[in-house]
Design a protein around this motif. Structure first.
Motif, PDB file in Angstrom:
ATOM      1  N   PHE A   1       0.813  -1.208   0.091  1.00 22.80           N
ATOM      2  CA  PHE A   1       0.024  -0.032   0.210  1.00 22.80           C
ATOM      3  C   PHE A   1       0.845   1.352  -0.027  1.00 22.80           C
ATOM      4  O   PHE A   1       0.235   2.327   0.178  1.00 22.80           O
ATOM      5  CB  PHE A   1      -0.807  -0.071   1.239  1.00 22.80           C
ATOM      6  N   GLN A   2       2.058   1.226  -0.139  1.00 23.55           N
ATOM      7  CA  GLN A   2       3.139   2.134  -0.001  1.00 23.55           C
ATOM      8  C   GLN A   2       3.058   3.001  -1.218  1.00 23.55           C
ATOM      9  O   GLN A   2       3.706   4.076  -1.475  1.00 23.55           O
ATOM     10  CB  GLN A   2       4.385   2.009   0.559  1.00 23.55           C
ATOM     11  N   ASP A   3       2.632   2.276  -2.504  1.00 25.74           N
ATOM     12  CA  ASP A   3       2.674   3.226  -3.768  1.00 25.74           C
ATOM     13  C   ASP A   3       1.612   4.268  -3.787  1.00 25.74           C
ATOM     14  O   ASP A   3       1.483   4.788  -5.010  1.00 25.74           O
ATOM     15  CB  ASP A   3       2.590   1.984  -4.847  1.00 25.74           C
ATOM     16  N   GLY A   4       0.518   4.125  -2.991  1.00 26.48           N
ATOM     17  CA  GLY A   4      -0.602   5.284  -3.035  1.00 26.48           C
ATOM     18  C   GLY A   4      -1.572   4.789  -4.196  1.00 26.48           C
ATOM     19  O   GLY A   4      -2.550   5.616  -4.380  1.00 26.48           O
ATOM     20  N   ILE A   5      -1.558   3.858  -4.897  1.00 22.01           N
ATOM     21  CA  ILE A   5      -2.208   3.372  -6.117  1.00 22.01           C
ATOM     22  C   ILE A   5      -3.753   3.068  -5.386  1.00 22.01           C
ATOM     23  O   ILE A   5      -4.601   3.414  -6.103  1.00 22.01           O
ATOM     24  CB  ILE A   5      -1.890   2.431  -6.871  1.00 22.01           C
ATOM     25  N   TRP A   6      -3.751   2.380  -4.167  1.00 24.49           N
ATOM     26  CA  TRP A   6      -5.034   1.963  -3.634  1.00 24.49           C
ATOM     27  C   TRP A   6      -5.844   3.343  -3.224  1.00 24.49           C
ATOM     28  O   TRP A   6      -7.046   3.533  -3.476  1.00 24.49           O
ATOM     29  CB  TRP A   6      -4.870   1.181  -2.483  1.00 24.49           C
ATOM     30  N   ASP A   7      -5.096   4.261  -3.048  1.00 29.35           N
ATOM     31  CA  ASP A   7      -5.607   5.582  -2.168  1.00 29.35           C
ATOM     32  C   ASP A   7      -6.205   6.352  -3.457  1.00 29.35           C
ATOM     33  O   ASP A   7      -7.394   6.884  -3.347  1.00 29.35           O
ATOM     34  CB  ASP A   7      -4.421   6.651  -1.732  1.00 29.35           C
ATOM     35  N   ILE A   8      -5.419   6.326  -4.812  1.00 30.32           N
ATOM     36  CA  ILE A   8      -6.056   7.031  -5.815  1.00 30.32           C
ATOM     37  C   ILE A   8      -7.161   6.310  -6.391  1.00 30.32           C
ATOM     38  O   ILE A   8      -8.303   7.067  -6.777  1.00 30.32           O
ATOM     39  CB  ILE A   8      -4.907   7.184  -6.709  1.00 30.32           C
ATOM     40  N   PHE A   9      -7.103   5.100  -6.362  1.00 29.97           N
ATOM     41  CA  PHE A   9      -8.345   4.111  -6.667  1.00 29.97           C
ATOM     42  C   PHE A   9      -9.451   4.577  -6.104  1.00 29.97           C
ATOM     43  O   PHE A   9     -10.571   4.817  -6.524  1.00 29.97           O
ATOM     44  CB  PHE A   9      -7.879   2.759  -6.565  1.00 29.97           C
ATOM     45  N   LEU A  10      -9.374   4.606  -4.696  1.00 22.41           N
ATOM     46  CA  LEU A  10     -10.642   4.881  -3.723  1.00 22.41           C
ATOM     47  C   LEU A  10     -11.172   6.342  -3.968  1.00 22.41           C
ATOM     48  O   LEU A  10     -12.243   6.533  -3.940  1.00 22.41           O
ATOM     49  CB  LEU A  10     -10.190   4.208  -2.371  1.00 22.41           C
ATOM     50  N   GLY A  11     -10.168   7.228  -4.091  1.00 19.92           N
ATOM     51  CA  GLY A  11     -10.369   8.686  -4.303  1.00 19.92           C
ATOM     52  C   GLY A  11     -11.307   8.906  -5.463  1.00 19.92           C
ATOM     53  O   GLY A  11     -12.278   9.550  -5.509  1.00 19.92           O
TER      54      GLY A  11
END
Lengths: 211, 108
Positions: free
Chosen positions: A19-29
């Motif tokens: 989860f440190q690549d931030g891709i899950w965050d961008i996906f959820l946002g």
């Protein structure tokens, strides 16, 4: 050397590194931003509800494609590939079962809502969006965060869940659909921004290399 | 009596698997023990070892039969997939047991 080699902690740390690549965050946002933008878009003059559904569907497809492709072409070449053991496979199965249960529950609640049961209970005003948001968004997302050990998701779950409540608060001030855009869109943009910060940090930390 | 026991314990040190005991290799084996498999890049990122260093340690572990190394071509690049063998798993468990026997009961 005072620290022991804690194998369980080592495995957890390796898992969380996903989860440190931030891709899950961008996906959820991105998913959440879709909900905020949908009411503004006119789809070939279709009724607003159907048009919104089409927009959300297209928007979510882009999000899923982004998640899969960026993991495949950005994260894995830089960070490497890892397959976790039996314990994680079991957790994934439980998570899938939970997600299926959650979808069924959401449909059930939707059906109950259409039947007018909630109206009969007389839960009106601000309580309704608060209860619906917390029950249908915050709780499932928190359980998801627990299973995935994705700690930032707990915070996102609270903000996501409060989206409908905030929108209801903003409605008298800005009207619809701007209330939805301001309450949920701002959360979506904030989460995408957090994701981008992690993403840049990740790109700086891992240069593109493959052996 | 106690000194005899301590002497016995200290002698177990000689039985410790030196191949696993080396810090870099211990890092590699510990990581492979908690996962199913991983590629070279992932292990390199987690351990912080250089390409050459990691390759050299992996060769030793592969020669001992502790690590299974599978090479394939992906997008015109060599992809090295690493997995702990059954023998490697047992050797690491034995190593941990031995080390706990020696150091586990110390108070200081």
């Amino acid at each position: 050397m005072n620290e022991q080699i804690d194998l369980r902690e080592l495995e957890k740390r390796a898992w969380r590194s996903a989860f440190q690549d931030g891709i899950w965050d961008i996906f959820l946002g991105w998913l959440f931003l879709g909900l905020a933008i949908a009411p503004f878009v006119d789809v070939f003059g279709l009724p607003a509800e159907i048009g919104s559904m089409i927009i959300v569907l297209c928007w979510n497809t882009i999000a899923v494609l982004f998640l899969i492709l960026s993991k495949k072409f950005i994260t894995i070449p830089r960070m490497g590939f890892v397959k976790f053991g039996a314990k994680r496979k079991k957790l994934k199965k439980r998570l899938l079962a939970f997600l299926i249960f959650n979808v069924i529950l959401a449909f059930l609640l939707l059906f109950i809502n259409i039947s007018g049961f909630f109206k009969a209970l007389n839960i009106g005003g601000l309580t309704e969006p608060l209860v619906i948001g917390l029950l249908l968004i915050t709780v499932p997302l928190s359980i998801l965060a627990y299973f995935l050990e994705f700690h930032r998701l707990y915070v996102y779950a609270i903000f996501f869940g409060l989206g409908f409540f905030n929108s209801e608060l903003l409605y008298p001030l800005v009207g619809s659909p701007l209330d939805l855009f301001l309450s949920q869109g701002s959360v979506g943009i904030a989460i995408i921004s957090i994701g981008l910060v992690y993403f840049v940090q990740f790109l700086r930390k891992y240069s593109s290399s493959q052996k | 009596m106690k000194s005899d026991e301590s002497e016995g314990k200290i002698q177990i040190l000689t039985e410790i698997n030196k191949l696993i005991h080396e810090p870099a290799r211990l890092m590699i084996i510990s990581l492979l023990y908690v996962i199913e498999n991983a590629d070279f890049v992932w292990i390199k990122g987690q351990t912080g070892l250089t390409d050459g260093n990691l390759s050299s340690h992996l060769s030793k572990l592969e020669s001992a039969g502790y690590v299974i190394v599978e090479k394939s071509i992906k997008n015109k690049k060599t992809n090295t997939l690493l997995k702990l063998s059954e023998g490697g798993r047992k050797a690491f468990e034995e190593y941990r047991k031995k080390l706990t026997q020696i150091l586990g009961s110390t108070d200081n």
